[in-house]
Design a protein around this motif. Structure first.
Motif, PDB file in Angstrom:
ATOM      1  N   ALA A 140      -1.094  43.901 -42.600  1.00 33.70           N
ATOM      2  CA  ALA A 140      -1.072  43.759 -41.152  1.00 33.70           C
ATOM      3  C   ALA A 140      -0.127  44.782 -40.522  1.00 33.70           C
ATOM      4  CB  ALA A 140      -0.649  42.346 -40.773  1.00 33.70           C
ATOM      5  N   ILE A 141       1.040  44.983 -41.149  1.00 38.74           N
ATOM      6  CA  ILE A 141       1.990  45.971 -40.624  1.00 38.74           C
ATOM      7  C   ILE A 141       1.370  47.359 -40.664  1.00 38.74           C
ATOM      8  CG2 ILE A 141       4.245  47.057 -40.983  1.00 38.74           C
ATOM      9  CD1 ILE A 141       5.203  44.372 -42.124  1.00 38.74           C
ATOM     10  N   ALA A 142       0.664  47.668 -41.746  1.00 37.39           N
ATOM     11  CA  ALA A 142       0.042  48.981 -41.879  1.00 37.39           C
ATOM     12  C   ALA A 142      -1.070  49.194 -40.849  1.00 37.39           C
ATOM     13  CB  ALA A 142      -0.513  49.156 -43.292  1.00 37.39           C
ATOM     14  N   GLU A 143      -1.765  48.110 -40.490  1.00 40.26           N
ATOM     15  CA  GLU A 143      -2.863  48.220 -39.534  1.00 40.26           C
ATOM     16  C   GLU A 143      -2.392  48.222 -38.082  1.00 40.26           C
ATOM     17  OE1 GLU A 143      -6.094  45.486 -40.096  1.00 40.26           O
ATOM     18  OE2 GLU A 143      -5.842  45.498 -42.282  1.00 40.26           O
ATOM     19  N   ALA A 144      -1.182  47.747 -37.831  1.00 36.54           N
ATOM     20  CA  ALA A 144      -0.687  47.639 -36.455  1.00 36.54           C
ATOM     21  C   ALA A 144      -0.549  49.015 -35.823  1.00 36.54           C
ATOM     22  CB  ALA A 144       0.648  46.914 -36.438  1.00 36.54           C
ATOM     23  N   ASP A 145      -0.828  49.088 -34.533  1.00 29.41           N
ATOM     24  CA  ASP A 145      -0.627  50.358 -33.821  1.00 29.41           C
ATOM     25  C   ASP A 145       0.615  50.331 -32.938  1.00 29.41           C
ATOM     26  OD1 ASP A 145      -1.539  48.695 -31.831  1.00 29.41           O
ATOM     27  OD2 ASP A 145      -3.266  49.914 -31.268  1.00 29.41           O
ATOM     28  N   LEU A 146       1.385  49.229 -33.013  1.00 31.52           N
ATOM     29  CA  LEU A 146       2.684  49.125 -32.351  1.00 31.52           C
ATOM     30  C   LEU A 146       3.461  48.032 -33.075  1.00 31.52           C
ATOM     31  CD1 LEU A 146       4.602  49.863 -29.964  1.00 31.52           C
ATOM     32  CD2 LEU A 146       3.511  48.010 -28.677  1.00 31.52           C
ATOM     33  N   VAL A 147       4.700  48.336 -33.465  1.00 31.15           N
ATOM     34  CA  VAL A 147       5.538  47.367 -34.168  1.00 31.15           C
ATOM     35  C   VAL A 147       6.763  47.066 -33.306  1.00 31.15           C
ATOM     36  CG1 VAL A 147       6.962  46.919 -36.206  1.00 31.15           C
ATOM     37  CG2 VAL A 147       4.763  48.084 -36.452  1.00 31.15           C
ATOM     38  N   ILE A 148       6.999  45.764 -33.054  1.00 37.15           N
ATOM     39  CA  ILE A 148       8.135  45.324 -32.245  1.00 37.15           C
ATOM     40  C   ILE A 148       9.054  44.516 -33.145  1.00 37.15           C
ATOM     41  CG2 ILE A 148       8.860  44.041 -30.203  1.00 37.15           C
ATOM     42  CD1 ILE A 148       5.891  44.291 -29.231  1.00 37.15           C
ATOM     43  N   THR A 149      10.275  44.985 -33.358  1.00 37.97           N
ATOM     44  CA  THR A 149      11.231  44.210 -34.148  1.00 37.97           C
ATOM     45  C   THR A 149      12.114  43.388 -33.198  1.00 37.97           C
ATOM     46  OG1 THR A 149      12.948  45.926 -34.222  1.00 37.97           O
ATOM     47  CG2 THR A 149      11.270  45.974 -35.955  1.00 37.97           C
ATOM     48  N   VAL A 150      12.346  42.146 -33.580  1.00 43.56           N
ATOM     49  CA  VAL A 150      13.153  41.230 -32.762  1.00 43.56           C
ATOM     50  C   VAL A 150      14.313  40.726 -33.610  1.00 43.56           C
ATOM     51  CG1 VAL A 150      13.179  39.073 -31.470  1.00 43.56           C
ATOM     52  CG2 VAL A 150      11.144  40.537 -31.404  1.00 43.56           C
ATOM     53  N   GLY A 151      15.540  41.179 -33.284  1.00 38.89           N
ATOM     54  CA  GLY A 151      16.722  40.722 -34.008  1.00 38.89           C
ATOM     55  C   GLY A 151      16.724  41.143 -35.468  1.00 38.89           C
ATOM     56  N   TYR A 152      16.268  42.349 -35.742  1.00 37.54           N
ATOM     57  CA  TYR A 152      16.147  42.820 -37.121  1.00 37.54           C
ATOM     58  C   TYR A 152      17.424  43.532 -37.576  1.00 37.54           C
ATOM     59  CZ  TYR A 152      14.818  45.960 -40.909  1.00 37.54           C
ATOM     60  OH  TYR A 152      14.796  46.660 -42.088  1.00 37.54           O
ATOM     61  N   ASP A 153      17.902  43.172 -38.770  1.00 34.85           N
ATOM     62  CA  ASP A 153      19.043  43.839 -39.392  1.00 34.85           C
ATOM     63  C   ASP A 153      18.567  44.593 -40.624  1.00 34.85           C
ATOM     64  OD1 ASP A 153      20.810  42.595 -37.591  1.00 34.85           O
ATOM     65  OD2 ASP A 153      20.987  40.835 -38.878  1.00 34.85           O
ATOM     66  N   ILE A 154      18.897  45.865 -40.728  1.00 35.09           N
ATOM     67  CA  ILE A 154      18.432  46.675 -41.860  1.00 35.09           C
ATOM     68  C   ILE A 154      18.898  46.095 -43.191  1.00 35.09           C
ATOM     69  CG2 ILE A 154      18.907  48.874 -43.017  1.00 35.09           C
ATOM     70  CD1 ILE A 154      18.200  50.314 -40.557  1.00 35.09           C
ATOM     71  N   ALA A 155      20.067  45.447 -43.214  1.00 37.41           N
ATOM     72  CA  ALA A 155      20.570  44.875 -44.467  1.00 37.41           C
ATOM     73  C   ALA A 155      19.655  43.796 -45.019  1.00 37.41           C
ATOM     74  CB  ALA A 155      21.975  44.300 -44.262  1.00 37.41           C
ATOM     75  N   GLU A 156      18.805  43.201 -44.155  1.00 37.56           N
ATOM     76  CA  GLU A 156      17.892  42.157 -44.614  1.00 37.56           C
ATOM     77  C   GLU A 156      16.799  42.696 -45.518  1.00 37.56           C
ATOM     78  OE1 GLU A 156      16.362  39.244 -41.718  1.00 37.56           O
ATOM     79  OE2 GLU A 156      17.190  40.606 -40.231  1.00 37.56           O
ATOM     80  N   ILE A 160       9.375  49.523 -31.440  1.00 35.40           N
ATOM     81  CA  ILE A 160      10.233  49.024 -30.364  1.00 35.40           C
ATOM     82  C   ILE A 160      11.302  48.142 -30.997  1.00 35.40           C
ATOM     83  CG2 ILE A 160      10.377  47.575 -28.305  1.00 35.40           C
ATOM     84  CD1 ILE A 160       7.440  48.330 -27.733  1.00 35.40           C
ATOM     85  N   HIS A 161      12.568  48.391 -30.667  1.00 31.25           N
ATOM     86  CA  HIS A 161      13.709  47.677 -31.231  1.00 31.25           C
ATOM     87  C   HIS A 161      14.308  46.771 -30.156  1.00 31.25           C
ATOM     88  CE1 HIS A 161      17.521  47.294 -33.571  1.00 31.25           C
ATOM     89  NE2 HIS A 161      18.129  47.435 -32.396  1.00 31.25           N
ATOM     90  N   ILE A 162      14.234  45.451 -30.357  1.00 30.89           N
ATOM     91  CA  ILE A 162      14.831  44.487 -29.436  1.00 30.89           C
ATOM     92  C   ILE A 162      15.970  43.789 -30.170  1.00 30.89           C
ATOM     93  CG2 ILE A 162      14.464  42.396 -28.074  1.00 30.89           C
ATOM     94  CD1 ILE A 162      11.539  43.183 -27.797  1.00 30.89           C
ATOM     95  N   ASP A 163      17.190  44.025 -29.728  1.00 28.71           N
ATOM     96  CA  ASP A 163      18.341  43.475 -30.437  1.00 28.71           C
ATOM     97  C   ASP A 163      19.558  43.539 -29.534  1.00 28.71           C
ATOM     98  OD1 ASP A 163      19.643  42.269 -32.522  1.00 28.71           O
ATOM     99  OD2 ASP A 163      19.770  44.024 -33.796  1.00 28.71           O
ATOM    100  N   SER A 164      20.630  42.922 -29.984  1.00 25.65           N
ATOM    101  CA  SER A 164      21.878  42.931 -29.231  1.00 25.65           C
ATOM    102  C   SER A 164      22.710  44.167 -29.511  1.00 25.65           C
ATOM    103  CB  SER A 164      22.690  41.678 -29.560  1.00 25.65           C
ATOM    104  OG  SER A 164      22.923  41.600 -30.955  1.00 25.65           O
ATOM    105  N   GLU A 165      22.312  44.965 -30.498  1.00 30.39           N
ATOM    106  CA  GLU A 165      22.994  46.223 -30.812  1.00 30.39           C
ATOM    107  C   GLU A 165      21.968  47.321 -31.005  1.00 30.39           C
ATOM    108  OE1 GLU A 165      25.564  45.938 -34.178  1.00 30.39           O
ATOM    109  OE2 GLU A 165      27.019  44.633 -33.177  1.00 30.39           O
ATOM    110  N   PRO A 166      22.368  48.582 -30.792  1.00 30.33           N
ATOM    111  CA  PRO A 166      21.447  49.694 -31.037  1.00 30.33           C
ATOM    112  C   PRO A 166      21.003  49.733 -32.492  1.00 30.33           C
ATOM    113  CG  PRO A 166      23.374  50.436 -29.797  1.00 30.33           C
ATOM    114  CD  PRO A 166      23.668  49.040 -30.259  1.00 30.33           C
TER     115      PRO A 166
END
Length: 526
Positions: free
Chosen positions: A260-276, A290-296
């Motif tokens: 599904a991620i590969a087929e998506a034409d837009l990905v919106i992350t919500v509260g994502y931490d790279i360490a996860e 698109i990055h939606i989070d409390s920090e850059p």
């Protein structure tokens, strides 16, 4: 008052109910101050267990858990759990004792540089080298630990300072710090990208759960029919029985979530931490991000957002949901419906034979025995991967997985903390490797009258490492273990022990144990 009394009064002002830790000679004043307070000191069997308890308390409540250790080996033992909280973005305040200031300039018994040792795994730490700074330092420790993105802080209390007198008083605890609304220009860019997309997809991370943004996220999904893939620590941000949920990043026997991620034409992350979870492993194509989070966003070539909405996560999602509703912007769910159906079919498999079971096949029976609001604490190992990918989660913060530091040994002490923090039933799931790292905390749990279920998936091996070695080399080395008779081990603590060997016995053991006092179930797995 005495400095140690002031510190404890500050803990009371912060609303602290439990302090987990081990006693030590240099913290004598602090221990007696705790005795005379409304705060309950919980003596644990190992400092690592104490830190994991504070860690899980912070994850579940959003309020900093508190752990306590003496100097030297006490502090070093505490470090792993503090680091786990730091990378998992869990609010925690660690307090360590220290020798008298007059002996710290020279080589001294048990004295090491604890302050600098804790610095890389905390948001902030300091030495309480004067009784007159305690009130400010404790307030700052809690404010920094709980402020988004939360994490660990650390206070060091020298023995002689603890005994000194001070006229200072606790500062009021305040939690009214708020993030700004999303930037209008950035919102316009996001709206344009959504308008042009046909197959947008949301990746819900730790922050979607941590910031209590699940409600606004659900509202956005309901308005738009966007599919949601969760990280391991974002499980439950959207219920897995919701038709929009594709469970977690690795769910599906054929990697349907990744498809599904590969087929998506837009990905919106919500509260994502790279360490996860490394975004290089998503399988994302050329779709804008698109990055939606409390920090850059972290600077990483595998994670380069087109737009960053740095603001309160919940408010941002509410604004987007309102805009999508007004614009009548919705998306056809047919493009991911078959992928979801395949994932659902895969996770509903049940055991087909007798023990040893496969980890994967035991989970439908466990899910059936637990109510939606019950809490599962997962340790780290092969079972964590199975739980993360195949254990449906219906409410936020009901499946606790450590995937930042990903430290083994968290489940048994974490189960105790969860039992103290929530009204629901608690299950601590662990492998035989992680279990014996902190199994002694069963004594702590029984001493406190805790009631939760420990499930030990036993393969006499560090199974996840064996699996990876086999995949890389065709053989494995250094991973084999031997274990005691685990039901008898459990019974030695005065709790019930089970060892089911058929699917019927496994179901009966789950039904009998969960919600019925303290117990241990050994599940033999291949």
């Amino acid at each position: 008052m005495k400095a140690s009394d002031l510190l404890v009064a500050c803990l009371e002002r912060e609303g602290v109910e439990h302090v987990f830790g081990l006693p030590g000679e240099e913290m004598e004043d602090l221990l007696f101050s705790l005795r005379d307070s409304d705060v309950t000191f919980v003596p644990t069997r190992h400092e690592q267990g104490a830190a994991f308890m504070a860690d899980v308390h912070g994850r579940l409540t959003g309020e900093a858990g508190v752990c306590l250790a003496t100097l030297g080996p006490g502090a070093t033992n505490l470090l792993t759990g503090v680091a786990d909280a730091h990378l998992d973005k869990s609010p925690l305040v660690a307090i360590t004792a220290q020798g008298s200031l007059e002996r710290l300039h020279q080589e001294s018994h048990q004295a090491i540089d604890v302050l600098n040792m804790f610095r890389p795994v905390t948001k902030w730490n300091t030495q309480l080298d004067s009784p007159d700074i305690i009130h400010e330092s404790v307030r700052k420790a809690f404010k920094v630990a709980e402020y988004e993105k939360p994490g660990a802080t650390h206070l060091e209390l020298p023995e002689d300072v603890a005994a000194e007198e001070t006229s200072m008083q606790p500062l009021p605890a305040r939690s009214d710090t708020r993030f700004a609304a999303p930037n209008a220009e950035a919102l316009n860019r996001v709206e344009a990208l959504l308008s042009d997309a046909e197959r947008p997809l949301i990746i819900a991370g730790n922050g979607a759960v941590r910031t209590r943004a699940a409600g606004p996220l659900q509202a956005l999904v309901d308005v738009t029919d966007l599919p949601v893939v969760s990280t391991y620590m974002g499980k439950g941000a959207v219920p897995d029985d919701d038709p929009h949920s594709l469970m977690t990043l690795d769910s599906g026997a054929e990697g349907e979530a990744a498809s599904a991620i590969a087929e998506a034409d837009l990905v919106i992350t919500v509260g994502y931490d790279i360490a996860e979870h490394d975004p290089a492993d998503w399988g994302q194509g050329d779709a804008p991000l698109i990055h939606i989070d409390s920090e850059p966003a972290e600077v990483y070539e595998a994670y380069t957002p087109e737009v960053e909405l740095v603001a309160d996560i919940g408010r941002t999602l509410e604004v987007l949901a309102d805009w999508c509703s007004a614009a009548k912007l919705g998306f056809d769910p047919d493009w991911y419906a078959d992928l979801r159906a395949s994932i659902v079919t895969d996770v509903q498999r049940e055991p087909s034979g007798e023990a040893p079971f496969t980890l994967r096949d035991t989970l439908p029976l466990l899910r059936e025995a637990m109510a939606p609001e019950d809490v599962l604490i997962s340790d780290v190992g092969s079972h964590k991967m199975a739980i993360a990918q195949n254990f449906p989660t219906y409410k936020p913060n009901t499946c606790i997985i450590s995937n930042g530091l990903a430290s083994m040994g968290i489940a048994v002490p974490g189960g105790l903390a969860a039992d103290l923090a929530v009204d629901a039933n608690v299950v601590a799931a662990t492998g035989d490797g992680g279990f014996l790292m902190n199994a002694a905390e069963i004594e702590t749990a029984t001493r406190l009258g805790a009631e939760y279920t420990i499930i030990v998936f036993n393969d006499d091996d560090y199974g996840l490492i064996s699996e990876k070695q086999m995949n890389h080399t065709g053989e494995h080395f250094g991973t084999g273990l031997t274990n005691p008779d685990l039901p008898t081990f459990a019974e030695s603590f005065g709790i019930d022990g089970y060892r089911p060997t058929t699917p019927e016995e496994l179901k009966d053991a789950f039904d009998a144990a969960i919600g019925n006092g303290m117990s241990l179930i050994e599940v033999p797995v291949a």
